[in-house]
Design an enzyme around this catalytic site. Structure first.
Site, PDB file in Angstrom:
ATOM      1  N   ASP A 106      14.563  -0.993   1.460  1.00 24.64           N
ATOM      2  CA  ASP A 106      15.399  -1.365   2.733  1.00 24.64           C
ATOM      3  C   ASP A 106      16.341  -2.303   2.440  1.00 24.64           C
ATOM      4  O   ASP A 106      17.533  -2.004   1.996  1.00 24.64           O
ATOM      5  CB  ASP A 106      14.211  -1.756   3.796  1.00 24.64           C
ATOM      6  CG  ASP A 106      14.910  -1.916   5.104  1.00 24.64           C
ATOM      7  OD1 ASP A 106      15.928  -1.791   5.436  1.00 24.64           O
ATOM      8  OD2 ASP A 106      13.956  -2.502   5.886  1.00 24.64           O
ATOM      9  N   PHE A 141      13.648   3.528  11.291  1.00 23.94           N
ATOM     10  CA  PHE A 141      12.464   3.245  10.729  1.00 23.94           C
ATOM     11  C   PHE A 141      11.509   4.671  10.553  1.00 23.94           C
ATOM     12  O   PHE A 141      11.361   5.386  11.338  1.00 23.94           O
ATOM     13  CB  PHE A 141      11.455   2.501  11.723  1.00 23.94           C
ATOM     14  CG  PHE A 141      10.330   1.648  10.953  1.00 23.94           C
ATOM     15  CD1 PHE A 141      10.582   0.531  10.121  1.00 23.94           C
ATOM     16  CD2 PHE A 141       9.116   2.136  10.977  1.00 23.94           C
ATOM     17  CE1 PHE A 141       9.585   0.049   9.595  1.00 23.94           C
ATOM     18  CE2 PHE A 141       8.097   1.631  10.404  1.00 23.94           C
ATOM     19  CZ  PHE A 141       8.164   0.319   9.673  1.00 23.94           C
ATOM     20  N   VAL A 142      10.924   4.734   9.235  1.00 21.13           N
ATOM     21  CA  VAL A 142      10.150   6.186   8.988  1.00 21.13           C
ATOM     22  C   VAL A 142       8.735   5.705   8.790  1.00 21.13           C
ATOM     23  O   VAL A 142       8.253   4.605   8.240  1.00 21.13           O
ATOM     24  CB  VAL A 142      10.800   6.889   7.798  1.00 21.13           C
ATOM     25  CG1 VAL A 142      12.265   7.295   8.441  1.00 21.13           C
ATOM     26  CG2 VAL A 142      10.974   5.976   6.666  1.00 21.13           C
ATOM     27  N   LYS A 147       0.720  -1.420   0.017  1.00 25.16           N
ATOM     28  CA  LYS A 147       0.101   0.083  -0.035  1.00 25.16           C
ATOM     29  C   LYS A 147       0.831   1.355  -0.074  1.00 25.16           C
ATOM     30  O   LYS A 147       0.566   2.311  -0.425  1.00 25.16           O
ATOM     31  CB  LYS A 147      -0.820   0.052   1.234  1.00 25.16           C
ATOM     32  CG  LYS A 147      -1.809  -1.395   1.477  1.00 25.16           C
ATOM     33  CD  LYS A 147      -2.518  -1.099   2.853  1.00 25.16           C
ATOM     34  CE  LYS A 147      -3.224  -2.304   3.211  1.00 25.16           C
ATOM     35  NZ  LYS A 147      -3.878  -2.205   4.476  1.00 25.16           N
ATOM     36  N   GLY A 148       2.153   1.012   0.410  1.00 23.42           N
ATOM     37  CA  GLY A 148       2.774   2.328   0.769  1.00 23.42           C
ATOM     38  C   GLY A 148       2.942   3.444  -0.390  1.00 23.42           C
ATOM     39  O   GLY A 148       3.354   4.532   0.139  1.00 23.42           O
ATOM     40  N   LYS A 168      17.171   3.387   2.079  1.00 23.65           N
ATOM     41  CA  LYS A 168      17.945   3.070   2.988  1.00 23.65           C
ATOM     42  C   LYS A 168      19.295   2.385   2.548  1.00 23.65           C
ATOM     43  O   LYS A 168      19.467   1.400   2.638  1.00 23.65           O
ATOM     44  CB  LYS A 168      17.416   2.401   4.146  1.00 23.65           C
ATOM     45  CG  LYS A 168      16.218   2.789   4.831  1.00 23.65           C
ATOM     46  CD  LYS A 168      15.595   2.053   5.858  1.00 23.65           C
ATOM     47  CE  LYS A 168      14.386   2.401   6.320  1.00 23.65           C
ATOM     48  NZ  LYS A 168      13.584   1.568   7.432  1.00 23.65           N
ATOM     49  N   ARG A 222       0.126   6.255   7.744  1.00 24.06           N
ATOM     50  CA  ARG A 222       0.122   6.530   6.218  1.00 24.06           C
ATOM     51  C   ARG A 222      -0.171   7.707   5.834  1.00 24.06           C
ATOM     52  O   ARG A 222       0.217   8.370   4.768  1.00 24.06           O
ATOM     53  CB  ARG A 222      -0.577   5.452   5.529  1.00 24.06           C
ATOM     54  CG  ARG A 222      -0.178   4.202   5.813  1.00 24.06           C
ATOM     55  CD  ARG A 222      -0.986   3.195   4.789  1.00 24.06           C
ATOM     56  NE  ARG A 222      -0.909   1.729   4.942  1.00 24.06           N
ATOM     57  CZ  ARG A 222       0.225   1.109   4.734  1.00 24.06           C
ATOM     58  NH1 ARG A 222       1.326   1.643   4.065  1.00 24.06           N
ATOM     59  NH2 ARG A 222       0.375  -0.179   5.012  1.00 24.06           N
ATOM     60  N   GLU A 278       7.794   3.010  -5.882  1.00 27.00           N
ATOM     61  CA  GLU A 278       7.830   2.103  -4.558  1.00 27.00           C
ATOM     62  C   GLU A 278       8.202   3.444  -3.547  1.00 27.00           C
ATOM     63  O   GLU A 278       8.844   4.381  -3.761  1.00 27.00           O
ATOM     64  CB  GLU A 278       8.882   1.082  -4.508  1.00 27.00           C
ATOM     65  CG  GLU A 278       9.382   0.487  -3.230  1.00 27.00           C
ATOM     66  CD  GLU A 278       8.136  -0.338  -2.606  1.00 27.00           C
ATOM     67  OE1 GLU A 278       7.066   0.140  -2.356  1.00 27.00           O
ATOM     68  OE2 GLU A 278       8.478  -1.466  -2.261  1.00 27.00           O
ATOM     69  N   ASP A 279       7.516   3.147  -2.358  1.00 25.29           N
ATOM     70  CA  ASP A 279       7.891   4.018  -1.323  1.00 25.29           C
ATOM     71  C   ASP A 279       9.348   3.993  -0.831  1.00 25.29           C
ATOM     72  O   ASP A 279       9.837   5.053  -0.637  1.00 25.29           O
ATOM     73  CB  ASP A 279       6.768   3.867  -0.103  1.00 25.29           C
ATOM     74  CG  ASP A 279       6.762   2.571   0.165  1.00 25.29           C
ATOM     75  OD1 ASP A 279       7.465   1.505   0.232  1.00 25.29           O
ATOM     76  OD2 ASP A 279       6.041   2.158   1.222  1.00 25.29           O
TER      77      ASP A 279
HETATM   78  P1  IMP Z   1      12.799  -4.324   1.474  1.00 29.26           P
HETATM   79  O1  IMP Z   1      12.437  -5.908   0.495  1.00 29.26           O
HETATM   80  O2  IMP Z   1      13.693  -4.617   2.630  1.00 29.26           O
HETATM   81  O3  IMP Z   1      13.463  -3.466   0.613  1.00 29.26           O
HETATM   82  O4  IMP Z   1      11.441  -3.895   2.049  1.00 29.26           O
HETATM   83  C1  IMP Z   1      10.749  -2.820   1.496  1.00 29.26           C
HETATM   84  C2  IMP Z   1       9.455  -2.792   2.114  1.00 29.26           C
HETATM   85  O5  IMP Z   1       9.439  -2.771   3.483  1.00 29.26           O
HETATM   86  C3  IMP Z   1       8.865  -1.390   2.050  1.00 29.26           C
HETATM   87  O6  IMP Z   1       8.114  -1.392   0.623  1.00 29.26           O
HETATM   88  C4  IMP Z   1       8.043  -1.106   3.067  1.00 29.26           C
HETATM   89  O7  IMP Z   1       6.792  -1.721   3.159  1.00 29.26           O
HETATM   90  C5  IMP Z   1       8.781  -1.793   4.182  1.00 29.26           C
HETATM   91  N1  IMP Z   1       9.548  -0.944   4.952  1.00 29.26           N
HETATM   92  C6  IMP Z   1      11.116  -0.852   4.944  1.00 29.26           C
HETATM   93  N2  IMP Z   1      11.408   0.245   5.951  1.00 29.26           N
HETATM   94  C7  IMP Z   1      10.573   0.827   6.227  1.00 29.26           C
HETATM   95  C8  IMP Z   1      10.181   2.053   7.192  1.00 29.26           C
HETATM   96  O8  IMP Z   1      11.252   2.612   7.568  1.00 29.26           O
HETATM   97  N3  IMP Z   1       8.859   2.494   7.106  1.00 29.26           N
HETATM   98  C9  IMP Z   1       7.775   1.672   6.786  1.00 29.26           C
HETATM   99  N4  IMP Z   1       8.137   0.648   5.981  1.00 29.26           N
HETATM  100  C10 IMP Z   1       9.111   0.180   5.681  1.00 29.26           C
END
Ligand code: IMP
Length: 180
Positions: A108, A157-158, A48-49, A136, A170, A104-105
């Site tokens: 990570d 974490f944001v 959803k982000g 990040k 959100r 994508e939002d």
């Molecule tokens: P990745 O596969 O580890 O890159 O995960 C990405 C997903 O983790 C994002 O689409 C978010 O849904 C979630 N996520 C990672 N870091 C944060 C954060 O700081 N705040 C909120 N959601 C996060």
């Protein structure tokens, strides 16, 4: 029912609504230039982000554009991803031969988008690029080629501007850090 988000509160503003607006304008300008001769562009919003970022970005895109959405979940804890990705909502359209831009939002570990980019290429897309508002970098476990990156942020974490903690925050118009 105990709500895990009750243990947390907003620690401070990381990016204001105005800073975000300027950054989204910058990204849209580059996308308009790059896709001028590759339209129609298919924007794929990751639920959803990305819903708020996508809505703002899309209204600044001037090339012909179409939309679709995916929802992905990765197995892991509330704040850490494991890298095993499940498609919870797939695309409605065929993307063979299409120019695709994933919106994508936040990146990570990068595992979710690394998986998704490979998956969309395998469906025969002509190009698959990534536009992420936040990255990040220090937390990246794989090298994800992000063509359009908004802000590089520390490994905290944001929330806000589409991003949640346990489905809260959100709708904040800015991006904030959380504290216990
Ligand atoms: P990745 O596969 O580890 O890159 O995960 C990405 C997903 O983790 C994002 O689409 C978010 O849904 C979630 N996520 C990672 N870091 C944060 C954060 O700081 N705040 C909120 N959601 C996060």
């Amino acid at each position: 029912m105990a709500d895990p988000s009750d243990d947390y509160e907003i620690a401070g503003e990381l990016y204001s609504a105005e800073e975000i607006r300027l950054k989204v304008e910058e990204l849209a300008k580059r996308i308009n230039e790059d896709y001028a001769d590759r339209a129609p562009l298919l924007l794929i919003g990751i639920l959803k982000g990305a819903f708020i970022f996508l809505a703002d970005l899309a209204r600044l895109i001037e090339v012909p554009v179409q939309f679709d959405f995916m929802a992905l979940s990765s197995y892991g804890s509330a704040t850490k991803t494991s890298g095993v990705v499940r498609i919870r909502k797939d695309l409605d359209v065929e993307i063979s031969g299409r120019h695709v831009l994933i919106v994508e939002d936040i990146i990570d570990t990068g595992l979710t988008l690394s998986y998704l980019q490979r998956n969309l290429f395998a469906r025969g897309a002509a190009s698959v690029e990534i536009c992420a508002l936040l990255n990040k970098r220090a937390a990246n476990k794989v090298d994800v080629p992000i063509k359009y990156e908004g802000f590089s942020i520390p490994d905290d974490f944001v929330v806000g501007y589409g991003l949640d903690y346990a489905e809260r925050y959100r709708n904040l118009p800015y991006i904030a850090t959380l504290k216990k």
